[in-house]
Design a protein around this motif. Sequence first.
Motif, PDB file in Angstrom:
ATOM      1  N   UNK A   1    -113.331  12.666  39.427  1.00 50.22           N
ATOM      2  CA  UNK A   1    -112.955  13.691  40.393  1.00 50.22           C
ATOM      3  C   UNK A   1    -114.065  14.003  41.388  1.00 50.22           C
ATOM      4  N   UNK A   2    -115.265  13.473  41.160  1.00 53.71           N
ATOM      5  CA  UNK A   2    -116.356  13.649  42.124  1.00 53.71           C
ATOM      6  C   UNK A   2    -116.395  12.516  43.147  1.00 53.71           C
ATOM      7  N   UNK A   3    -115.394  11.621  43.083  1.00 57.05           N
ATOM      8  CA  UNK A   3    -115.328  10.542  44.065  1.00 57.05           C
ATOM      9  C   UNK A   3    -116.167   9.331  43.734  1.00 57.05           C
ATOM     10  N   UNK A   4    -116.791   9.324  42.564  1.00 58.46           N
ATOM     11  CA  UNK A   4    -117.461   8.099  42.125  1.00 58.46           C
ATOM     12  C   UNK A   4    -116.420   7.154  41.533  1.00 58.46           C
ATOM     13  N   UNK A   5    -116.581   5.871  41.765  1.00 57.40           N
ATOM     14  CA  UNK A   5    -115.669   4.870  41.228  1.00 57.40           C
ATOM     15  C   UNK A   5    -116.484   3.687  40.706  1.00 57.40           C
TER      16      UNK A   5
ATOM     17  N   UNK B   1    -110.201  11.738  45.462  1.00 59.10           N
ATOM     18  CA  UNK B   1    -110.352  13.193  45.415  1.00 59.10           C
ATOM     19  C   UNK B   1    -111.108  13.736  46.623  1.00 59.10           C
ATOM     20  N   UNK B   2    -110.833  13.137  47.796  1.00 57.71           N
ATOM     21  CA  UNK B   2    -111.430  13.558  49.074  1.00 57.71           C
ATOM     22  C   UNK B   2    -112.952  13.440  49.079  1.00 57.71           C
ATOM     23  N   UNK B   3    -113.481  12.600  48.190  1.00 55.73           N
ATOM     24  CA  UNK B   3    -114.934  12.419  48.095  1.00 55.73           C
ATOM     25  C   UNK B   3    -115.274  10.940  48.033  1.00 55.73           C
ATOM     26  N   UNK B   4    -116.553  10.664  48.225  1.00 52.95           N
ATOM     27  CA  UNK B   4    -117.094   9.320  48.016  1.00 52.95           C
ATOM     28  C   UNK B   4    -118.460   9.478  47.371  1.00 52.95           C
ATOM     29  N   UNK B   5    -118.603   9.005  46.149  1.00 54.27           N
ATOM     30  CA  UNK B   5    -119.861   9.101  45.406  1.00 54.27           C
ATOM     31  C   UNK B   5    -120.441  10.508  45.414  1.00 54.27           C
ATOM     32  N   UNK B   6    -119.583  11.471  45.116  1.00 57.33           N
ATOM     33  CA  UNK B   6    -120.024  12.842  44.951  1.00 57.33           C
ATOM     34  C   UNK B   6    -120.058  13.692  46.196  1.00 57.33           C
ATOM     35  N   UNK B   7    -119.891  13.093  47.366  1.00 59.27           N
ATOM     36  CA  UNK B   7    -119.974  13.844  48.619  1.00 59.27           C
ATOM     37  C   UNK B   7    -118.596  13.914  49.284  1.00 59.27           C
ATOM     38  N   UNK B   8    -118.272  15.078  49.833  1.00 61.47           N
ATOM     39  CA  UNK B   8    -116.969  15.302  50.462  1.00 61.47           C
ATOM     40  C   UNK B   8    -116.890  14.573  51.795  1.00 61.47           C
ATOM     41  N   UNK B   9    -115.772  13.943  52.047  1.00 63.44           N
ATOM     42  CA  UNK B   9    -115.547  13.240  53.318  1.00 63.44           C
ATOM     43  C   UNK B   9    -115.690  14.225  54.472  1.00 63.44           C
ATOM     44  N   UNK B  10    -116.496  13.861  55.457  1.00 57.10           N
ATOM     45  CA  UNK B  10    -116.707  14.727  56.614  1.00 57.10           C
ATOM     46  C   UNK B  10    -117.684  15.849  56.375  1.00 57.10           C
TER      47      UNK B  10
ATOM     48  N   UNK C   1    -102.664   9.707  52.081  1.00 62.39           N
ATOM     49  CA  UNK C   1    -103.970   9.794  52.738  1.00 62.39           C
ATOM     50  C   UNK C   1    -105.127   9.723  51.750  1.00 62.39           C
ATOM     51  N   UNK C   2    -105.107  10.559  50.722  1.00 60.90           N
ATOM     52  CA  UNK C   2    -106.148  10.498  49.687  1.00 60.90           C
ATOM     53  C   UNK C   2    -105.757  11.443  48.572  1.00 60.90           C
ATOM     54  N   UNK C   3    -106.158  11.124  47.348  1.00 64.30           N
ATOM     55  CA  UNK C   3    -105.921  12.067  46.257  1.00 64.30           C
ATOM     56  C   UNK C   3    -106.716  13.332  46.554  1.00 64.30           C
ATOM     57  N   UNK C   4    -106.228  14.488  46.090  1.00 65.36           N
ATOM     58  CA  UNK C   4    -106.685  15.772  46.630  1.00 65.36           C
ATOM     59  C   UNK C   4    -108.037  16.243  46.145  1.00 65.36           C
ATOM     60  N   UNK C   5    -108.623  17.110  46.950  1.00 71.82           N
ATOM     61  CA  UNK C   5    -109.880  17.776  46.630  1.00 71.82           C
ATOM     62  C   UNK C   5    -109.652  18.822  45.558  1.00 71.82           C
ATOM     63  N   UNK C   6    -110.660  19.044  44.734  1.00 68.07           N
ATOM     64  CA  UNK C   6    -110.588  20.097  43.731  1.00 68.07           C
ATOM     65  C   UNK C   6    -110.668  21.473  44.359  1.00 68.07           C
TER      66      UNK C   6
END
Length: 367
Positions: free
Chosen positions: A49-53, A133-142, A172-177
């Motif tokens: 959920x932190x956008x790490x994959x 979850x609207x993130x990439x490697x722990x950081x929110x998109x934008x 668009x993307x799985x949702x932000x927490x």
Amino acid sequence: MPFSREMAIAFLYSFVTVSIMTVAVNAQTFAPLQFAGVNIAGFDFGCGTDGTCVISEVVPPVYQLSGVDGLGQMQHFFNDDGYNVFRLPVGWQYLTYNQSTGVLNETQFSNYNMLVSDCLSTGAHCEIDIHNYARYDGEIIGQGGPSNEVFAELWYNIASYWQNETNVIFGVISPLGQSPFRSQMILRFLGNKYAVTAIREAGANTQMILLPGNNYTSAETFVSSGSAEALGMVRNPDGTFTNLIMDVHKYLDYDNSGTHAPCVTNNIEDSWYPLSTWLRANGRQALNTETGGGDVDSCVGYISQQIAYQAAQSDVILGYLGWAAGSFATDYVLSEVPVYNGTGWNDTLLVSMAMSPMTNMLVASVV
């Protein structure tokens, strides 16, 4: 005589049948739900959920890649259950081979496209879902993560490939927490707006685009959190909101986490009634892309009631997708994975007795 499990189930199903009939009578002017389906998971495995994959943990639901017969599952669901939509979650990192970019890695995208092609071959609609979850490697998109422009580039490249495929849906993307800040909804608006513009400019002018909100896009808080208001401002480049659909989730366990087998609610009063009211008042529609419960009697009853209510609101609720089938083990708490017995597929109790359109008869694919 002791009240046996079989008697209890029979009573439960008769209660649900009466409930469905009651709702149907009250909604006699409404059409059936447009969509019913299930998530075919596996390309999203390793994503948190932190956008790490961790892409080494991916288990593609593609027989040639992992031995998991995702195509067989989808053919069964489509032909035997009447499902007509499948959601295909995938990690952003998988598609770009761990590069924080919008440029697709040819090999990785080709692997994912095998699943999409399998899905399309069934005749169903197929949702491309970036499960970060609207993130990439722990950081929110934008906001510290990839910029909105990079996110738009990703969607431009994805949409360009399927621009002429009318059965593709863009999630668009799985949702932000959960976030308490109003500014967060402004960021969600911007991210969705960039993605919508990119998809349409890529030539995908008629397909549905699903817009997720805050708080894991919960149907219960979609209005109160400000998600509905913010996403209601997202428009196509021509100024319309045609085929821009609200993306909502709702589980039925006690904390709406989708991590417990028992179901304790049908979500009608707290979630589906207020959401349907807002959608109707604002001329919008929503798709419930994640719902489900354990393979237990309580979930059969409550989910049947939830689906019946959704069908009564089919002018604004387009349908539902269960979580999840695909590469999950059959003992996963929310597994909807069918089991192949050598000659055919056996569904879980929850699917066979509640979620299958062939059972509930509330979906346009079977009515």
